[in-house]
Enzyme design. Structure first.
Site, PDB file in Angstrom:
ATOM      1  N   ASP A  85       7.540 -32.261  16.283  1.00 43.23           N
ATOM      2  CA  ASP A  85       6.681 -31.160  16.727  1.00 43.23           C
ATOM      3  C   ASP A  85       5.281 -31.322  16.093  1.00 43.23           C
ATOM      4  OD1 ASP A  85       6.380 -28.735  18.029  1.00 43.23           O
ATOM      5  OD2 ASP A  85       7.336 -27.532  16.466  1.00 43.23           O
ATOM      6  N   HIS A  86       4.313 -30.507  16.524  1.00 46.80           N
ATOM      7  CA  HIS A  86       2.950 -30.416  15.971  1.00 46.80           C
ATOM      8  C   HIS A  86       2.514 -31.488  14.970  1.00 46.80           C
ATOM      9  CE1 HIS A  86       2.175 -26.502  17.742  1.00 46.80           C
ATOM     10  NE2 HIS A  86       3.406 -26.158  17.406  1.00 46.80           N
ATOM     11  N   GLY A 211       5.911 -20.908  20.542  1.00 42.00           N
ATOM     12  CA  GLY A 211       5.906 -19.522  20.066  1.00 42.00           C
ATOM     13  C   GLY A 211       6.867 -18.624  20.822  1.00 42.00           C
ATOM     14  N   THR A 235      10.794 -19.579  14.439  1.00 47.43           N
ATOM     15  CA  THR A 235      10.895 -18.388  13.576  1.00 47.43           C
ATOM     16  C   THR A 235      12.191 -17.609  13.806  1.00 47.43           C
ATOM     17  OG1 THR A 235       8.490 -18.221  13.653  1.00 47.43           O
ATOM     18  CG2 THR A 235       9.692 -16.248  12.962  1.00 47.43           C
TER      19      THR A 235
HETATM   20  P1  13P Z   1       7.954 -19.775  16.854  1.00 55.14           P
HETATM   21  O1  13P Z   1       8.133 -20.027  15.397  1.00 55.14           O
HETATM   22  O2  13P Z   1       7.020 -18.654  17.112  1.00 55.14           O
HETATM   23  O3  13P Z   1       9.241 -19.643  17.568  1.00 55.14           O
HETATM   24  O4  13P Z   1       7.221 -21.055  17.458  1.00 55.14           O
HETATM   25  C1  13P Z   1       7.935 -22.249  17.547  1.00 55.14           C
HETATM   26  C2  13P Z   1       7.053 -23.353  17.970  1.00 55.14           C
HETATM   27  O5  13P Z   1       6.151 -23.202  18.755  1.00 55.14           O
HETATM   28  C3  13P Z   1       7.343 -24.679  17.413  1.00 55.14           C
HETATM   29  O6  13P Z   1       6.423 -25.616  17.827  1.00 55.14           O
HETATM   30 ZN    ZN Z   2       4.465 -24.709  18.248  1.00 52.15          ZN
END
Ligand code: 13P
Ligand code: ZN
Length: 288
Positions: A85-86, A211, A235
């Site tokens: 991710d990111h 998100g 999250t």
């Molecule tokens: P949340 O933590 O808001 O679920 O976002 C997850 C996310 O976008 C991981 O890249």
């Molecule tokens: Zn994200």
């Protein structure tokens, strides 16, 4: 069904109009529980690791998490894809490739447009050589703690730019900003469905929503209906794991003193959470 590519999962999801849960994981248990949920639901899953927090990279090495995730995927009965991710720099993204991630997100969304294009293309060019999938982001998905990040459409993805961005960079999927934000939301999000519809029409590759924790269920389902394919959840999953662990440690004193028994007891709550998201995103249980 062994480890599958993010490309294959998302292409199938896009063609068949269902959503795939992309669950953030950070250790053996969080991987095991998400994979168990997918096998019980009989649907595909993406497991992903966010290298962005110091707490994450100090907690576990990227190579360790990639290896554990891929082994679970290889032994799974349903298709599982593994993703980094990111990655907000060339170094992090290419290190992820080197450490064994078969799919990587390069996140230049905080940069000016041309710099985002240049960063994304530079990583996509390397990734292509190694057969690694690339997710990119246009528009900026900010923080749920900022009302401006959630509601100010200046941060949202520009539909006119999106097709050109995909073409110029060669990314395989595109994360978009449409009123979504990371972490707990200060105000209930109100997704921009017209923009999702327009993006789905304008862009040739699968669309990704970051998100997704705490987005109201009916909004998630509408986003699926309008053609979004990958739904990132961090999250809310980590919260569900924590709450499950609290419940078993509070209610069942039998495991006190034995951390392994305690972690085993925490599994059910975490699995139930992931299954509930899968039932929302893919109620007809499509699978490749
Ligand atoms: P949340 O933590 O808001 O679920 O976002 C997850 C996310 O976008 C991981 O890249
Ligand atoms: Zn994200």
């Amino acid at each position: 069904m062994p480890l599958v590519s993010v490309h294959d999962v998302l292409t199938h999801a896009t063609e068949n109009h269902y959503g795939v849960a992309a669950i953030n994981v950070a250790n053996y248990e969080t991987i095991k529980w998400a994979v168990a949920a997918a096998n019980q639901e009989r649907v595909p899953l993406i497991i992903q690791f966010w290298p962005g927090f110091d707490v994450m990279t100090h907690y576990i090495d990227m190579g360790h998490i990639a290896s554990i995730a891929k082994q679970f995927a290889q032994e799974s009965e349903v298709p599982i894809a593994v993703h980094l991710d990111h990655s907000w720099s060339y170094d992090i993204a290419v290190t992820g490739i080197k450490k064994g991630f078969p799919s990587v997100m390069v996140d230049g969304s905080a940069l000016p447009y041309e710099e985002n294009v240049a960063l994304t293309k530079s990583v996509a060019d390397v990734a292509r050589v190694f057969g690694v999938d690339i997710e990119a982001e246009l528009g900026h998905v900010g923080s749920g703690s900022s009302i401006d990040d959630i509601t100010n459409s200046d941060h949202y993805t520009n539909v006119a730019q999106a097709a050109e961005f995909v073409e110029k960079t060669g990314c395989g999927s595109l994360a978009v900003a449409v009123g979504n934000a990371h972490g707990a939301y200060k105000v209930t999000p109100n997704l921009d469905f017209d923009r999702i519809k327009a993006l789905r029409k304008a862009v040739s590759v699968p669309l990704v929503m970051h998100g997704c924790s705490d987005i109201p269920h009916e909004q998630l389902q509408e986003a699926v209906r309008l053609g979004m394919s990958k739904f990132n959840i961090a999250t809310e999953y980590f919260r569900a794991c924590y709450r499950s662990a609290c419940e078993v440690i509070d209610l069942e004193k039998k495991n006190s003193g034995n951390m392994i028994a305690y972690l085993s007891d925490a599994e059910q709550g975490a699995v139930d959470f992931v299954r509930s998201k899968m039932q929302l995103l893919n109620p007809n249980k499509f699978s490749l």
